[in-house]
Design a protein around this motif. Structure first.
Motif, PDB file in Angstrom:
ATOM      1  N   PHE A  14       0.831  -1.191   0.000  1.00  0.00           N
ATOM      2  CA  PHE A  14       0.000   0.000   0.000  1.00  0.00           C
ATOM      3  C   PHE A  14       0.877   1.257   0.000  1.00  0.00           C
ATOM      4  O   PHE A  14       0.883   2.036   0.957  1.00  0.00           O
ATOM      5  CB  PHE A  14      -0.897  -0.067   1.247  1.00  0.00           C
ATOM      6  CG  PHE A  14      -2.115   0.821   1.232  1.00  0.00           C
ATOM      7  CD1 PHE A  14      -3.170   0.565   0.367  1.00  0.00           C
ATOM      8  CD2 PHE A  14      -2.220   1.892   2.115  1.00  0.00           C
ATOM      9  CE1 PHE A  14      -4.309   1.370   0.389  1.00  0.00           C
ATOM     10  CE2 PHE A  14      -3.349   2.687   2.142  1.00  0.00           C
ATOM     11  CZ  PHE A  14      -4.392   2.433   1.280  1.00  0.00           C
ATOM     12  N   PHE A  31      -4.017  -7.969   4.235  1.00  0.00           N
ATOM     13  CA  PHE A  31      -4.836  -6.913   4.841  1.00  0.00           C
ATOM     14  C   PHE A  31      -6.007  -7.499   5.619  1.00  0.00           C
ATOM     15  O   PHE A  31      -6.314  -7.069   6.724  1.00  0.00           O
ATOM     16  CB  PHE A  31      -5.336  -5.933   3.773  1.00  0.00           C
ATOM     17  CG  PHE A  31      -6.062  -4.760   4.370  1.00  0.00           C
ATOM     18  CD1 PHE A  31      -5.361  -3.703   4.926  1.00  0.00           C
ATOM     19  CD2 PHE A  31      -7.444  -4.725   4.416  1.00  0.00           C
ATOM     20  CE1 PHE A  31      -6.013  -2.634   5.521  1.00  0.00           C
ATOM     21  CE2 PHE A  31      -8.115  -3.658   5.006  1.00  0.00           C
ATOM     22  CZ  PHE A  31      -7.396  -2.614   5.554  1.00  0.00           C
ATOM     23  N   ALA A  82      -1.807   0.419   8.817  1.00  0.00           N
ATOM     24  CA  ALA A  82      -1.995  -0.103   7.462  1.00  0.00           C
ATOM     25  C   ALA A  82      -2.920   0.786   6.637  1.00  0.00           C
ATOM     26  O   ALA A  82      -3.722   0.283   5.862  1.00  0.00           O
ATOM     27  CB  ALA A  82      -2.546  -1.529   7.536  1.00  0.00           C
ATOM     28  N   GLY A  83      -2.802   2.085   6.825  1.00  0.00           N
ATOM     29  CA  GLY A  83      -3.707   2.997   6.104  1.00  0.00           C
ATOM     30  C   GLY A  83      -5.139   2.583   6.336  1.00  0.00           C
ATOM     31  O   GLY A  83      -5.977   2.684   5.442  1.00  0.00           O
ATOM     32  N   MET A  84      -5.412   2.126   7.536  1.00  0.00           N
ATOM     33  CA  MET A  84      -6.737   1.560   7.808  1.00  0.00           C
ATOM     34  C   MET A  84      -7.742   2.663   8.113  1.00  0.00           C
ATOM     35  O   MET A  84      -7.542   3.484   8.989  1.00  0.00           O
ATOM     36  CB  MET A  84      -6.668   0.551   8.951  1.00  0.00           C
ATOM     37  CG  MET A  84      -8.006  -0.151   9.175  1.00  0.00           C
ATOM     38  SD  MET A  84      -7.915  -1.452  10.392  1.00  0.00           S
ATOM     39  CE  MET A  84      -7.450  -2.850   9.376  1.00  0.00           C
ATOM     40  N   THR A  85      -8.839   2.646   7.370  1.00  0.00           N
ATOM     41  CA  THR A  85      -9.922   3.601   7.568  1.00  0.00           C
ATOM     42  C   THR A  85     -10.739   3.197   8.794  1.00  0.00           C
ATOM     43  O   THR A  85     -11.078   2.027   8.958  1.00  0.00           O
ATOM     44  CB  THR A  85     -10.842   3.594   6.330  1.00  0.00           C
ATOM     45  OG1 THR A  85     -10.047   3.879   5.176  1.00  0.00           O
ATOM     46  CG2 THR A  85     -11.960   4.602   6.454  1.00  0.00           C
ATOM     47  N   ARG A 117     -15.504  -2.131  11.902  1.00  0.00           N
ATOM     48  CA  ARG A 117     -14.204  -2.498  12.485  1.00  0.00           C
ATOM     49  C   ARG A 117     -14.152  -2.145  13.963  1.00  0.00           C
ATOM     50  O   ARG A 117     -13.439  -2.792  14.741  1.00  0.00           O
ATOM     51  CB  ARG A 117     -13.078  -1.803  11.714  1.00  0.00           C
ATOM     52  CG  ARG A 117     -12.877  -2.377  10.321  1.00  0.00           C
ATOM     53  CD  ARG A 117     -11.898  -1.565   9.493  1.00  0.00           C
ATOM     54  NE  ARG A 117     -11.742  -2.149   8.157  1.00  0.00           N
ATOM     55  CZ  ARG A 117     -11.246  -1.492   7.123  1.00  0.00           C
ATOM     56  NH1 ARG A 117     -10.851  -0.235   7.253  1.00  0.00           N
ATOM     57  NH2 ARG A 117     -11.141  -2.097   5.953  1.00  0.00           N
ATOM     58  N   GLN A 129      -8.782  -4.673  -3.565  1.00  0.00           N
ATOM     59  CA  GLN A 129      -8.000  -5.414  -2.590  1.00  0.00           C
ATOM     60  C   GLN A 129      -8.958  -5.923  -1.515  1.00  0.00           C
ATOM     61  O   GLN A 129      -9.730  -5.158  -0.933  1.00  0.00           O
ATOM     62  CB  GLN A 129      -6.915  -4.532  -1.975  1.00  0.00           C
ATOM     63  CG  GLN A 129      -5.906  -5.353  -1.200  1.00  0.00           C
ATOM     64  CD  GLN A 129      -4.868  -4.503  -0.502  1.00  0.00           C
ATOM     65  OE1 GLN A 129      -4.983  -3.294  -0.420  1.00  0.00           O
ATOM     66  NE2 GLN A 129      -3.864  -5.169   0.032  1.00  0.00           N
ATOM     67  N   THR A 168     -10.926  -4.352   1.929  1.00  0.00           N
ATOM     68  CA  THR A 168     -10.712  -2.906   2.072  1.00  0.00           C
ATOM     69  C   THR A 168     -12.020  -2.143   1.884  1.00  0.00           C
ATOM     70  O   THR A 168     -13.032  -2.706   1.468  1.00  0.00           O
ATOM     71  CB  THR A 168      -9.703  -2.393   1.025  1.00  0.00           C
ATOM     72  OG1 THR A 168     -10.243  -2.649  -0.278  1.00  0.00           O
ATOM     73  CG2 THR A 168      -8.367  -3.084   1.163  1.00  0.00           C
ATOM     74  N   THR A 169     -11.958  -0.856   2.151  1.00  0.00           N
ATOM     75  CA  THR A 169     -13.126  -0.010   1.924  1.00  0.00           C
ATOM     76  C   THR A 169     -13.481   0.030   0.440  1.00  0.00           C
ATOM     77  O   THR A 169     -14.656   0.119   0.092  1.00  0.00           O
ATOM     78  CB  THR A 169     -12.877   1.405   2.480  1.00  0.00           C
ATOM     79  OG1 THR A 169     -11.558   1.823   2.112  1.00  0.00           O
ATOM     80  CG2 THR A 169     -12.998   1.430   3.986  1.00  0.00           C
ATOM     81  N   ASP A 174      -7.691   3.245  -2.593  1.00  0.00           N
ATOM     82  CA  ASP A 174      -7.444   4.573  -2.008  1.00  0.00           C
ATOM     83  C   ASP A 174      -6.548   5.425  -2.918  1.00  0.00           C
ATOM     84  O   ASP A 174      -5.697   4.922  -3.646  1.00  0.00           O
ATOM     85  CB  ASP A 174      -6.766   4.440  -0.639  1.00  0.00           C
ATOM     86  CG  ASP A 174      -7.638   3.722   0.382  1.00  0.00           C
ATOM     87  OD1 ASP A 174      -8.409   2.824   0.010  1.00  0.00           O
ATOM     88  OD2 ASP A 174      -7.538   4.054   1.573  1.00  0.00           O
ATOM     89  N   GLU A 189     -12.212   9.449   4.165  1.00  0.00           N
ATOM     90  CA  GLU A 189     -11.835   8.285   4.977  1.00  0.00           C
ATOM     91  C   GLU A 189     -10.709   8.687   5.916  1.00  0.00           C
ATOM     92  O   GLU A 189      -9.730   9.290   5.478  1.00  0.00           O
ATOM     93  CB  GLU A 189     -11.386   7.130   4.073  1.00  0.00           C
ATOM     94  CG  GLU A 189     -12.527   6.597   3.243  1.00  0.00           C
ATOM     95  CD  GLU A 189     -12.178   5.314   2.514  1.00  0.00           C
ATOM     96  OE1 GLU A 189     -11.338   4.526   2.985  1.00  0.00           O
ATOM     97  OE2 GLU A 189     -12.777   5.097   1.447  1.00  0.00           O
ATOM     98  N   TYR A 230      -7.719   7.675   8.183  1.00  0.00           N
ATOM     99  CA  TYR A 230      -6.768   6.623   8.550  1.00  0.00           C
ATOM    100  C   TYR A 230      -6.428   6.775  10.029  1.00  0.00           C
ATOM    101  O   TYR A 230      -6.066   7.856  10.498  1.00  0.00           O
ATOM    102  CB  TYR A 230      -5.466   6.754   7.753  1.00  0.00           C
ATOM    103  CG  TYR A 230      -5.536   6.435   6.282  1.00  0.00           C
ATOM    104  CD1 TYR A 230      -6.714   6.018   5.667  1.00  0.00           C
ATOM    105  CD2 TYR A 230      -4.387   6.539   5.490  1.00  0.00           C
ATOM    106  CE1 TYR A 230      -6.745   5.724   4.313  1.00  0.00           C
ATOM    107  CE2 TYR A 230      -4.412   6.244   4.140  1.00  0.00           C
ATOM    108  CZ  TYR A 230      -5.590   5.847   3.553  1.00  0.00           C
ATOM    109  OH  TYR A 230      -5.608   5.567   2.210  1.00  0.00           O
TER     110      TYR A 230
HETATM  111  N1  GLN Z   1      -8.112   2.508   3.642  1.00  0.00           N
HETATM  112  C1  GLN Z   1      -8.548   1.259   3.128  1.00  0.00           C
HETATM  113  C2  GLN Z   1      -9.181   0.438   4.210  1.00  0.00           C
HETATM  114  O1  GLN Z   1      -9.033   0.718   5.356  1.00  0.00           O
HETATM  115  C3  GLN Z   1      -7.432   0.480   2.436  1.00  0.00           C
HETATM  116  C4  GLN Z   1      -6.304   0.119   3.324  1.00  0.00           C
HETATM  117  C5  GLN Z   1      -5.268  -0.809   2.692  1.00  0.00           C
HETATM  118  O2  GLN Z   1      -5.482  -1.407   1.646  1.00  0.00           O
HETATM  119  N2  GLN Z   1      -4.128  -0.935   3.317  1.00  0.00           N
HETATM  120  O3  GLN Z   1      -9.856  -0.518   3.939  1.00  0.00           O
END
Ligand code: GLN
Length: 240
Positions: free
Chosen positions: A20, A58, A75-78, A83, A122, A125-126, A175, A200, A202
């Protein structure tokens, strides 16, 4: 009276999915790096804790948190409602959008035009949620954006992009920042369309119910933002 035991872990074990960029990726020396990793290293250093990075799929991140194999997800997680049933989230450290990657000659300009199309995403993911007809958006503003598409799920965003190049899917929903990176590497064939499904946020995912740990993480995040370190990391990894 006995002093209460600290709930802050001795070692910060960070789960990520290094697919990512620029938030996490495997670098030329086969090391996991990226904005999220640098941010977590800075936080751990300030907390005087050791840090270990675990690279995984992920969709395994939340489960690994629940089974306590890791104690932070970076992990750039929204932050999403769903969740939050399994994890707590730190304060937000970055605001993002979804993007659509299409072939150069595509007429698609909006997420809503993806109905009936094949979409690569992916898994977990969102972008997957939005493409799969789930309600999405900020609290109170949730709506279904893509109603009926054929969704092909990949472990890696980059593999979805490969399928787009091959013509097996019509679009990739992912994203904005990683989308930019993937398009940059395929600029002759692909282009980027931004159509936000809503902002979104993170956040770092943290063990559910550990207020002490969350408070400390948020304290360090705030300090990192206030003293210019955040801007330095952003300039190095994201705005370069
Ligand atoms: N921001 C997106 C999510 O939280 C994608 C994150 C990612 O692929 N690492 O689902």
């Amino acid at each position: 009276s006995k002093k209460e035991e600290s709930k802050i872990p001795e070692k910060i074990i960070v789960g990520t999915n290094a697919e990512f960029p620029p938030f996490e990726y495997v670098d030329d020396n086969k090391k996991v790096d990226g904005f999220d990793i640098a941010l977590m290293k800075e936080i751990a250093k300030r907390m005087d804790k050791k840090i270990e990075i675990q690279n995984m799929e992920f969709k395994s991140l939340i489960g690994s948190m629940e089974s306590k194999t890791i104690n932070v997800v970076a992990a750039g997680m929204t932050k999403t409602e769903e969740r939050q049933n399994a994890v707590d989230f730190s304060d937000s450290y970055y605001t993002s959008n979804q993007a659509i990657i299409v072939k150069k000659d595509s007429k698609i300009t909006k997420l809503s035009q993806l109905d009936g199309k094949k979409i690569g995403v992916q898994e977990g993911t969102t972008g997957d949620l939005i493409s799969s007809g789930d309600k999405f958006g900020e609290p109170g503003k949730e709506k279904v954006i893509v109603k009926k598409a054929k969704v092909k799920r990949f472990k890696k965003g980059v593999d979805a992009v490969m399928d787009l190049k091959n013509g097996s899917v019509d679009a990739v929903v992912i994203d904005e920042k990683p989308a930019q990176e993937f398009v940059k590497n395929n600029s002759k064939k692909l282009k980027l369309v931004i159509d936000s499904a809503g902002a979104e946020y993170y956040c770092l995912a943290l063990p559910k119910g550990n207020e002490e740990f969350k408070k400390e993480i948020n304290k360090q995040l705030k300090a990192i933002k206030e003293d210019g370190t955040y801007d330095k990391l952003k300039a190095k990894y994201i705005d370069n």
